[in-house]
Design an enzyme around this catalytic site. Structure first.
Site, PDB file in Angstrom:
ATOM      1  N   GLU A   1      -0.866  52.022 -31.816  1.00 47.20           N
ATOM      2  CA  GLU A   1      -1.253  52.450 -30.474  1.00 47.20           C
ATOM      3  C   GLU A   1       0.025  52.823 -29.728  1.00 47.20           C
ATOM      4  O   GLU A   1       1.035  52.113 -29.829  1.00 47.20           O
ATOM      5  CB  GLU A   1      -1.980  51.314 -29.743  1.00 47.20           C
ATOM      6  CG  GLU A   1      -2.313  51.612 -28.288  1.00 47.20           C
ATOM      7  CD  GLU A   1      -3.032  50.442 -27.607  1.00 47.20           C
ATOM      8  OE1 GLU A   1      -3.707  49.675 -28.326  1.00 47.20           O
ATOM      9  OE2 GLU A   1      -2.903  50.294 -26.384  1.00 47.20           O
TER      10      GLU A   1
ATOM     11  N   GLU B   1       0.971  52.704 -18.660  1.00 46.38           N
ATOM     12  CA  GLU B   1      -0.035  51.761 -18.175  1.00 46.38           C
ATOM     13  C   GLU B   1       0.489  51.133 -16.895  1.00 46.38           C
ATOM     14  O   GLU B   1       1.691  50.901 -16.744  1.00 46.38           O
ATOM     15  CB  GLU B   1      -0.313  50.657 -19.192  1.00 46.38           C
ATOM     16  CG  GLU B   1      -1.235  51.035 -20.315  1.00 46.38           C
ATOM     17  CD  GLU B   1      -1.607  49.827 -21.161  1.00 46.38           C
ATOM     18  OE1 GLU B   1      -2.750  49.352 -21.055  1.00 46.38           O
ATOM     19  OE2 GLU B   1      -0.737  49.351 -21.923  1.00 46.38           O
TER      20      GLU B   1
END
Length: 332
Positions: A158, A163
């Site tokens: 990932e 974020e």
């Protein structure tokens, strides 16, 4: 403005400079001579309507797992619904709302390029303004493996381009997750960067990814690098396979709401000015025209039998002005 690098796994805190960019001014095109990159996929959001169906799909099947105890998110991801994902005025809006839906108190959208934009190595640039920095609001720009060559998460990897958890406004997380390096083992590799105006101004979040490393950047300034260990072990480097892009705004979650959930800011949105993906030695191959009048895709049946039909503007709504003309993007 200044962006401060808070921490990485191996380096002491330092400071970097990130250039503040205000909409609608776009950053000047960098020199193409550096790495001979050419644009292979892009959405400039220069149309009106739902996200372009030839470039984006809705990941509504995520509703089957984001509510479990490993995630504990509180939104229901919606498809083909203007209230949660819409393109207007030259930008994509992904909107989280306070709205009861199938047992959850919030709705939002999670869109991805899987099957429409899948890449092995290259450079991704996403120019975005984040939603409100409030506890429980969790926007993300990230990449996941299309084929899951090495198995389910985290074994196939990932790439978290950006974020932010709203209880830490302006703190941008750059992360990778693999079988050997992931947050459940408390071994994932990451950096935290402070961008003070991330929730009020547009910034360019990027990764440059090749067989040697993944380099993260904000406004062209490198913030983090994850290097291939060259061990040949896919638990350490599963990134030699196709990945696709995901854009979403979550509400709640074990991490997103670790310090509570303040929904007084809703509705709130992540606004995206453009998405561009470059690779070396190739030209753009698919540039579908925008749908006429922003025509939405056909109705979608969601998991559990929920049927969502595209919605039209209320009768008597004024016509939307055409978006401003834009210059074609230049290679980085």
């Amino acid at each position: 403005m200044a962006a401060q690098l808070l921490s990485t796994n191996s380096e002491p805190p330092t400071k970097i400079q990130a250039t503040e960019i205000e909409k609608p001014t776009r950053p000047p095109p960098p020199s193409p001579a550096k790495n001979d990159y050419k644009l292979v996929w892009a959405d400039e959001f220069d149309y009106e309507g739902l996200p372009h169906p030839k470039r984006w799909g809705y990941q509504v099947e995520a509703n089957n797992w984001v509510h479990d105890r490993n995630h504990n998110e509180q939104q229901w991801y919606m498809a083909s619904r203007r209230e949660n994902s819409y393109v207007s005025g030259g930008t994509l809006k992904i909107i989280a709302r306070r709205e009861d839906w199938i047992g959850k108190p919030y709705t939002s959208a999670r869109i991805r390029t899987r099957g429409k934009g899948d890449w092995v190595y290259g450079k991704l640039l996403v120019r975005a303004k984040l939603p409100a920095g409030k506890p429980g609001i969790w926007p993300a720009i990230w990449m996941m493996p299309t084929d899951q060559k090495y198995g389910s998460w985290p074994n196939s990897g990932e790439i978290d381009v950006m974020e932010n958890v709203g209880w830490a406004p302006g703190v941008i997380h750059n992360s990778v997750h693999t079988g050997a390096f992931n947050h459940r083992l408390r071994s994932h590799k990451h950096a935290e960067v402070v961008v003070d105006d991330a929730h009020s101004a547009f910034h360019v979040y990027g990764v440059e990814w090749d067989e040697d490393s993944i380099k993260y950047s904000i406004d062209g300034q490198q913030t983090f690098e994850f290097c291939n260990t060259k061990s040949g072990n896919p638990a350490e480097w599963p990134f030699s396979q196709r990945f696709h892009l995901i854009l979403n705004v979550a509400v709640g979650g074990n991490w997103g709401a670790a310090r509570g959930l303040d929904d007084t800011c809703l509705p709130t949105c992540m606004e995206v000015d453009y998405v561009r993906f470059y690779q070396r030695g190739t030209d753009i191959t698919d540039a579908p025209p925008p749908p006429p009048g922003g025509a939405p895709p056909p109705p979608v049946e969601l998991p559990g039998g929920q049927f969502v039909a595209p919605r039209s503007p209320p009768k008597g709504s004024p016509a939307r002005p055409p978006p401003p003309a834009r210059r074609p993007p230049a290679p980085p």
